[in-house]
Design a protein around this motif. Structure first.
Motif, PDB file in Angstrom:
ATOM      1  N   PRO A 110       8.688  27.964 -98.007  1.00  0.00           N
ATOM      2  CA  PRO A 110       7.482  27.570 -97.250  1.00  0.00           C
ATOM      3  C   PRO A 110       6.627  26.524 -97.978  1.00  0.00           C
ATOM      4  CG  PRO A 110       7.726  29.950 -97.253  1.00  0.00           C
ATOM      5  CD  PRO A 110       8.775  29.408 -98.187  1.00  0.00           C
ATOM      6  N   GLU A 111       6.646  26.560 -99.298  1.00  0.00           N
ATOM      7  CA  GLU A 111       5.844  25.578-100.042  1.00  0.00           C
ATOM      8  C   GLU A 111       6.520  24.209-100.154  1.00  0.00           C
ATOM      9  OE1 GLU A 111       7.915  28.203-103.164  1.00  0.00           O
ATOM     10  OE2 GLU A 111       6.826  28.554-101.318  1.00  0.00           O
ATOM     11  N   ASP A 112       7.756  24.093 -99.669  1.00  0.00           N
ATOM     12  CA  ASP A 112       8.478  22.822 -99.693  1.00  0.00           C
ATOM     13  C   ASP A 112       8.085  21.978 -98.487  1.00  0.00           C
ATOM     14  OD1 ASP A 112       9.786  23.570-101.990  1.00  0.00           O
ATOM     15  OD2 ASP A 112      11.581  24.264-100.947  1.00  0.00           O
ATOM     16  N   ILE A 113       6.822  21.609 -98.451  1.00  0.00           N
ATOM     17  CA  ILE A 113       6.319  20.800 -97.342  1.00  0.00           C
ATOM     18  C   ILE A 113       5.820  19.484 -97.922  1.00  0.00           C
ATOM     19  CG2 ILE A 113       3.968  21.720 -97.392  1.00  0.00           C
ATOM     20  CD1 ILE A 113       4.145  21.703 -94.273  1.00  0.00           C
ATOM     21  N   GLY A 114       6.009  18.429 -97.172  1.00  0.00           N
ATOM     22  CA  GLY A 114       5.567  17.117 -97.633  1.00  0.00           C
ATOM     23  C   GLY A 114       5.086  16.285 -96.470  1.00  0.00           C
ATOM     24  N   THR A 115       4.522  15.153 -96.799  1.00  0.00           N
ATOM     25  CA  THR A 115       4.049  14.239 -95.769  1.00  0.00           C
ATOM     26  C   THR A 115       5.101  13.184 -95.507  1.00  0.00           C
ATOM     27  OG1 THR A 115       1.764  14.565 -96.470  1.00  0.00           O
ATOM     28  CG2 THR A 115       2.209  12.630 -95.137  1.00  0.00           C
ATOM     29  N   VAL A 116       5.431  12.996 -94.253  1.00  0.00           N
ATOM     30  CA  VAL A 116       6.346  11.944 -93.816  1.00  0.00           C
ATOM     31  C   VAL A 116       5.480  10.883 -93.150  1.00  0.00           C
ATOM     32  CG1 VAL A 116       8.254  11.395 -92.274  1.00  0.00           C
ATOM     33  CG2 VAL A 116       8.229  13.567 -93.509  1.00  0.00           C
ATOM     34  N   SER A 117       5.607   9.654 -93.617  1.00  0.00           N
ATOM     35  CA  SER A 117       4.769   8.576 -93.103  1.00  0.00           C
ATOM     36  C   SER A 117       5.618   7.401 -92.664  1.00  0.00           C
ATOM     37  CB  SER A 117       3.796   8.091 -94.187  1.00  0.00           C
ATOM     38  OG  SER A 117       2.998   9.135 -94.656  1.00  0.00           O
ATOM     39  N   LYS A 118       5.072   6.625 -91.745  1.00  0.00           N
ATOM     40  CA  LYS A 118       5.702   5.372 -91.343  1.00  0.00           C
ATOM     41  C   LYS A 118       4.591   4.396 -90.985  1.00  0.00           C
ATOM     42  CE  LYS A 118       6.348   6.734 -86.535  1.00  0.00           C
ATOM     43  NZ  LYS A 118       7.294   6.887 -85.444  1.00  0.00           N
ATOM     44  N   GLY A 119       4.909   3.139 -91.070  1.00  0.00           N
ATOM     45  CA  GLY A 119       3.891   2.148 -90.749  1.00  0.00           C
ATOM     46  C   GLY A 119       4.420   0.742 -90.853  1.00  0.00           C
ATOM     47  N   SER A 120       3.490  -0.182 -90.780  1.00  0.00           N
ATOM     48  CA  SER A 120       3.836  -1.592 -90.909  1.00  0.00           C
ATOM     49  C   SER A 120       2.606  -2.365 -91.340  1.00  0.00           C
ATOM     50  CB  SER A 120       4.364  -2.150 -89.583  1.00  0.00           C
ATOM     51  OG  SER A 120       3.337  -2.158 -88.617  1.00  0.00           O
ATOM     52  N   TYR A 121       2.866  -3.527 -91.883  1.00  0.00           N
ATOM     53  CA  TYR A 121       1.781  -4.456 -92.156  1.00  0.00           C
ATOM     54  C   TYR A 121       2.313  -5.863 -91.978  1.00  0.00           C
ATOM     55  CZ  TYR A 121       3.798  -4.700 -96.903  1.00  0.00           C
ATOM     56  OH  TYR A 121       4.648  -4.837 -97.976  1.00  0.00           O
ATOM     57  N   SER A 122       1.419  -6.744 -91.595  1.00  0.00           N
ATOM     58  CA  SER A 122       1.798  -8.146 -91.444  1.00  0.00           C
ATOM     59  C   SER A 122       0.654  -9.015 -91.922  1.00  0.00           C
ATOM     60  CB  SER A 122       2.165  -8.471 -89.997  1.00  0.00           C
ATOM     61  OG  SER A 122       1.052  -8.291 -89.155  1.00  0.00           O
ATOM     62  N   PHE A 123       1.013 -10.189 -92.398  1.00  0.00           N
ATOM     63  CA  PHE A 123       0.028 -11.140 -92.895  1.00  0.00           C
ATOM     64  C   PHE A 123       0.598 -12.540 -92.764  1.00  0.00           C
ATOM     65  CE2 PHE A 123       2.740  -9.829 -96.320  1.00  0.00           C
ATOM     66  CZ  PHE A 123       3.012 -10.997 -97.015  1.00  0.00           C
ATOM     67  N   THR A 124      -0.272 -13.511 -92.859  1.00  0.00           N
ATOM     68  CA  THR A 124       0.140 -14.907 -92.747  1.00  0.00           C
ATOM     69  C   THR A 124       0.146 -15.526 -94.137  1.00  0.00           C
ATOM     70  OG1 THR A 124      -0.878 -15.007 -90.565  1.00  0.00           O
ATOM     71  CG2 THR A 124      -0.347 -17.111 -91.615  1.00  0.00           C
ATOM     72  N   THR A 125       1.247 -16.162 -94.481  1.00  0.00           N
ATOM     73  CA  THR A 125       1.355 -16.824 -95.776  1.00  0.00           C
ATOM     74  C   THR A 125       0.526 -18.106 -95.763  1.00  0.00           C
ATOM     75  OG1 THR A 125       3.296 -18.119 -95.138  1.00  0.00           O
ATOM     76  CG2 THR A 125       3.692 -15.922 -96.076  1.00  0.00           C
ATOM     77  N   PRO A 126       0.249 -18.670 -96.929  1.00  0.00           N
ATOM     78  CA  PRO A 126      -0.518 -19.924 -96.971  1.00  0.00           C
ATOM     79  C   PRO A 126       0.113 -21.063 -96.172  1.00  0.00           C
ATOM     80  CG  PRO A 126      -0.451 -18.942 -99.147  1.00  0.00           C
ATOM     81  CD  PRO A 126       0.468 -18.125 -98.271  1.00  0.00           C
ATOM     82  N   ASP A 127       1.446 -21.038 -95.986  1.00  0.00           N
ATOM     83  CA  ASP A 127       2.091 -22.100 -95.198  1.00  0.00           C
ATOM     84  C   ASP A 127       2.210 -21.735 -93.716  1.00  0.00           C
ATOM     85  OD1 ASP A 127       3.935 -20.163 -95.901  1.00  0.00           O
ATOM     86  OD2 ASP A 127       5.593 -21.551 -96.137  1.00  0.00           O
ATOM     87  N   GLY A 128       1.515 -20.658 -93.266  1.00  0.00           N
ATOM     88  CA  GLY A 128       1.422 -20.353 -91.849  1.00  0.00           C
ATOM     89  C   GLY A 128       2.498 -19.450 -91.276  1.00  0.00           C
ATOM     90  N   VAL A 129       3.346 -18.879 -92.100  1.00  0.00           N
ATOM     91  CA  VAL A 129       4.409 -17.992 -91.630  1.00  0.00           C
ATOM     92  C   VAL A 129       3.885 -16.554 -91.609  1.00  0.00           C
ATOM     93  CG1 VAL A 129       6.734 -17.108 -92.098  1.00  0.00           C
ATOM     94  CG2 VAL A 129       6.191 -19.507 -92.567  1.00  0.00           C
TER      95      VAL A 129
END
Length: 126
Positions: A64-83
């Protein structure tokens, strides 16, 4: 004593704001935390940066103590050259796995390794 005063002035000068950089505004932000341990959050800033994540508690072992957090996500950003670069990720009992078109990938397995793994699977070893 003069050295300490000069050092104090230098510290103040270094701590002063540099240039005309204004803070990047957050244009949207959402956050939710639930009693069962699940959560989600997301935000977007005016420079186009986007972040989102969600997670929940998961039994990862027999006890019962073998519990953990499962996470998922994403991130995005623009590079200095616009990509725009986007990273999607999962963090679970298998570790952290990130994917993105710009991330390096391993080379394909040599044919002899593929054949060896297939033979081991056929023999019931894998």
């Amino acid at each position: 004593m003069k050295f300490i005063i000069a050092l104090a002035f230098l510290a103040v000068a270094i701590a002063a704001p540099q240039g005309d950089k204004k803070p990047i505004e957050i244009i949207s932000s959402n956050s939710e935390m639930n009693a069962d341990g699940s959560y989600s959050f997301a935000f977007e800033s005016e420079d186009g940066t986007k972040v989102q994540e969600s997670g929940n508690q998961k039994q990862i072992g027999p006890k019962p103590e073998d519990i953990g957090t499962v996470s998922k996500g994403s991130y995005s950003f623009t590079t200095p050259d616009g990509v725009v670069l986007t990273v999607n990720w999962v963090a679970d009992e298998n570790g952290f796995q990130a994917t993105g078109d710009h991330l390096p990938t391993p080379p394909p397995m040599p044919e002899h390794v593929v054949k060896m793994l297939a033979d081991l699977k056929t023999a019931g070893v894998l």
